[in-house]
Design a protein around this motif. Structure first.
Motif, PDB file in Angstrom:
ATOM      1  N   PHE A  35      54.637  54.164  28.477  1.00 43.85           N
ATOM      2  CA  PHE A  35      55.580  53.038  28.577  1.00 43.85           C
ATOM      3  C   PHE A  35      55.133  51.966  27.590  1.00 43.85           C
ATOM      4  O   PHE A  35      53.956  51.578  27.579  1.00 43.85           O
ATOM      5  N   ARG A  36      56.040  51.470  26.778  1.00 41.01           N
ATOM      6  CA  ARG A  36      55.748  50.386  25.833  1.00 41.01           C
ATOM      7  C   ARG A  36      56.573  49.171  26.233  1.00 41.01           C
ATOM      8  O   ARG A  36      57.801  49.193  26.163  1.00 41.01           O
ATOM      9  N   LEU A  37      55.849  48.186  26.686  1.00 46.28           N
ATOM     10  CA  LEU A  37      56.468  46.957  27.178  1.00 46.28           C
ATOM     11  C   LEU A  37      57.495  47.270  28.276  1.00 46.28           C
ATOM     12  O   LEU A  37      58.566  46.670  28.352  1.00 46.28           O
ATOM     13  N   GLY A  38      57.139  48.245  29.098  1.00 47.05           N
ATOM     14  CA  GLY A  38      57.978  48.601  30.228  1.00 47.05           C
ATOM     15  C   GLY A  38      59.029  49.648  29.959  1.00 47.05           C
ATOM     16  O   GLY A  38      59.695  50.102  30.894  1.00 47.05           O
ATOM     17  N   ARG A  39      59.209  50.030  28.718  1.00 41.23           N
ATOM     18  CA  ARG A  39      60.217  51.021  28.385  1.00 41.23           C
ATOM     19  C   ARG A  39      59.522  52.340  28.060  1.00 41.23           C
ATOM     20  O   ARG A  39      58.533  52.361  27.310  1.00 41.23           O
ATOM     21  N   ILE A  51      47.516  55.095  21.650  1.00 38.40           N
ATOM     22  CA  ILE A  51      48.473  54.112  22.158  1.00 38.40           C
ATOM     23  C   ILE A  51      48.077  52.744  21.633  1.00 38.40           C
ATOM     24  O   ILE A  51      46.995  52.573  21.055  1.00 38.40           O
ATOM     25  N   ILE A  52      48.972  51.801  21.841  1.00 43.09           N
ATOM     26  CA  ILE A  52      48.682  50.417  21.465  1.00 43.09           C
ATOM     27  C   ILE A  52      48.081  49.716  22.689  1.00 43.09           C
ATOM     28  O   ILE A  52      48.762  49.608  23.719  1.00 43.09           O
ATOM     29  N   PRO A  53      46.831  49.289  22.595  1.00 46.58           N
ATOM     30  CA  PRO A  53      46.214  48.628  23.745  1.00 46.58           C
ATOM     31  C   PRO A  53      47.016  47.413  24.179  1.00 46.58           C
ATOM     32  O   PRO A  53      47.644  46.719  23.374  1.00 46.58           O
ATOM     33  N   VAL A  54      47.026  47.207  25.469  1.00 46.01           N
ATOM     34  CA  VAL A  54      47.684  46.086  26.131  1.00 46.01           C
ATOM     35  C   VAL A  54      49.209  46.249  26.115  1.00 46.01           C
ATOM     36  O   VAL A  54      49.888  45.918  27.084  1.00 46.01           O
ATOM     37  N   VAL A  55      49.750  46.795  25.046  1.00 45.97           N
ATOM     38  CA  VAL A  55      51.195  46.943  24.934  1.00 45.97           C
ATOM     39  C   VAL A  55      51.683  48.206  25.658  1.00 45.97           C
ATOM     40  O   VAL A  55      52.709  48.183  26.338  1.00 45.97           O
ATOM     41  N   ASP A  56      50.933  49.287  25.516  1.00 44.73           N
ATOM     42  CA  ASP A  56      51.344  50.566  26.101  1.00 44.73           C
ATOM     43  C   ASP A  56      50.600  50.826  27.408  1.00 44.73           C
ATOM     44  O   ASP A  56      49.446  50.407  27.589  1.00 44.73           O
ATOM     45  N   LYS A  57      51.282  51.556  28.306  1.00 44.05           N
ATOM     46  CA  LYS A  57      50.682  51.998  29.559  1.00 44.05           C
ATOM     47  C   LYS A  57      50.976  53.487  29.718  1.00 44.05           C
ATOM     48  O   LYS A  57      52.108  53.934  29.493  1.00 44.05           O
ATOM     49  N   VAL A  58      49.960  54.253  30.125  1.00 47.96           N
ATOM     50  CA  VAL A  58      50.084  55.708  30.233  1.00 47.96           C
ATOM     51  C   VAL A  58      49.937  56.131  31.694  1.00 47.96           C
ATOM     52  O   VAL A  58      49.013  55.684  32.390  1.00 47.96           O
ATOM     53  N   VAL A  59      50.867  56.988  32.132  1.00 45.73           N
ATOM     54  CA  VAL A  59      50.801  57.601  33.470  1.00 45.73           C
ATOM     55  C   VAL A  59      50.659  59.103  33.267  1.00 45.73           C
ATOM     56  O   VAL A  59      51.555  59.745  32.711  1.00 45.73           O
ATOM     57  N   LYS A  60      49.545  59.661  33.716  1.00 47.89           N
ATOM     58  CA  LYS A  60      49.302  61.088  33.537  1.00 47.89           C
ATOM     59  C   LYS A  60      49.966  61.881  34.668  1.00 47.89           C
ATOM     60  O   LYS A  60      49.908  61.499  35.833  1.00 47.89           O
ATOM     61  N   VAL A  61      50.583  62.988  34.275  1.00 46.89           N
ATOM     62  CA  VAL A  61      51.278  63.860  35.227  1.00 46.89           C
ATOM     63  C   VAL A  61      50.753  65.275  35.059  1.00 46.89           C
ATOM     64  O   VAL A  61      50.662  65.776  33.925  1.00 46.89           O
ATOM     65  N   SER A  62      50.430  65.923  36.164  1.00 46.33           N
ATOM     66  CA  SER A  62      49.943  67.304  36.127  1.00 46.33           C
ATOM     67  C   SER A  62      51.119  68.269  36.171  1.00 46.33           C
ATOM     68  O   SER A  62      52.062  68.100  36.964  1.00 46.33           O
TER      69      SER A  62
END
Length: 281
Positions: A35-39, A51-62
């Motif tokens: 997700f980048r800035l929520g999108r 990824i871009i630190p602080v800007v991006d968030k990663v959710v890992k899925v198995s």
């Protein structure tokens, strides 16, 4: 000089921290939904990605197949029999993005829909159908659950009913039914055996009637078997023709002996005596 060195060291530390925060590693069976800035911008992996630190968030899925037990459910079947059924389901994520965006917890959601579907499908099924057509019911459960979980990016590959607990009274009734069915089959098999034996004996009698010598050979074979058992009593059968001949000869002998012992008749004109009483004077 010292201040510049300290500044460069601090800058290096910041770069190292940012680089560490930017590096992500996903295993072969994992995907990183970013997700980048929520999108959402897609799923990355497997392997190394940035990824871009602080800007991006990663959710890992198995993506591995999950084996989940469906808790035991009290169900009333279509023919009003209360049973307790538990099952197991196998599913896996095929669309990582949808499994994160479309539902908060796809594992819990799949568990809940599996429980409700189990009660719904089995509630429309007779007990005999549940016990005899387990594969068809498993297929119906799998298709029904998979239709619900498909928008979540979850694929249900298999659903199996593990155990069906019946009331004690129903178990006794089924045991009596099974015993009666076995008795019926035993009687039918015995009747078929008697019919075949009678038919075979009838055909054997026809053959022996056409070939009398075969009857004598059979008689000799039977005598040999009886003599081999060391019995104290030996039964020797006689043909019916011999018995009929003995009866005939006895009747003829009795017929010839009857005239010889008969009483003489009254005397008449030819020398026979008149045995009429005298007339009164």
């Amino acid at each position: 000089m010292n201040n510049s060195v300290i500044a460069w060291v601090l800058l290096g530390l910041v770069l190292v921290i940012l680089l560490a925060a930017a590096v992500r590693i996903a295993k072969e069976y994992e995907r990183g939904v970013t997700f980048r800035l929520g999108r959402v911008i897609g799923a990355k992996g497997p392997g190394l990605f940035f990824i871009i630190p602080v800007v991006d968030k990663v959710v890992k899925v198995s993506l591995r197949t999950v084996t989940m037990d469906i808790p035991a459910q009290d169900i009333i079947t279509k023919d009003n029999v209360t049973i307790r059924v538990n099952a197991v389901t196998y599913f896996n994520v095929v669309e990582p993005v949808r499994s994160v965006v479309a539902i908060e917890n796809h594992i819990q959601g799949t568990s809940q829909i599996a429980q409700t579907t189990l009660r719904s499908v089995l509630g429309q099924t007779d007990l005999d159908e549940l016990l005899a057509r387990r594969d068809d019911i498993n297929q119906r459960l799998q298709e029904t659950i998979d239709k619900v979980t498909d928008p979540w990016g979850v694929k249900v590959t298999l659903v199996e009913v593990k155990d069906v607990e019946l009331p004690e009274s129903m178990r006794r009734a089924m045991a009596r039914q099974a015993e009666s069915e076995r008795d019926r089959r035993a009687k039918v098999i015995h009747a078929h055996g008697e019919f075949e034996a009678a038919d075979t004996l009838g055909r054997a009698a026809e053959v022996l009637e056409v070939h009398p010598a075969a009857m004598q050979l059979r008689l000799l074979s039977t005598l040999t078997e009886v003599a081999g058992e060391r019995n104290s009593t030996l039964i020797f059968p006689l043909p019916m023709e011999v018995l009929r001949l003995v009866d005939h000869l006895g009747a003829r002998a009795a017929g010839q002996a009857a005239p010889e012992g008969a009483a003489p008749g009254p005397a008449g004109a030819g020398g026979e005596q008149d045995e009429r009483p005298p007339k009164a004077a």
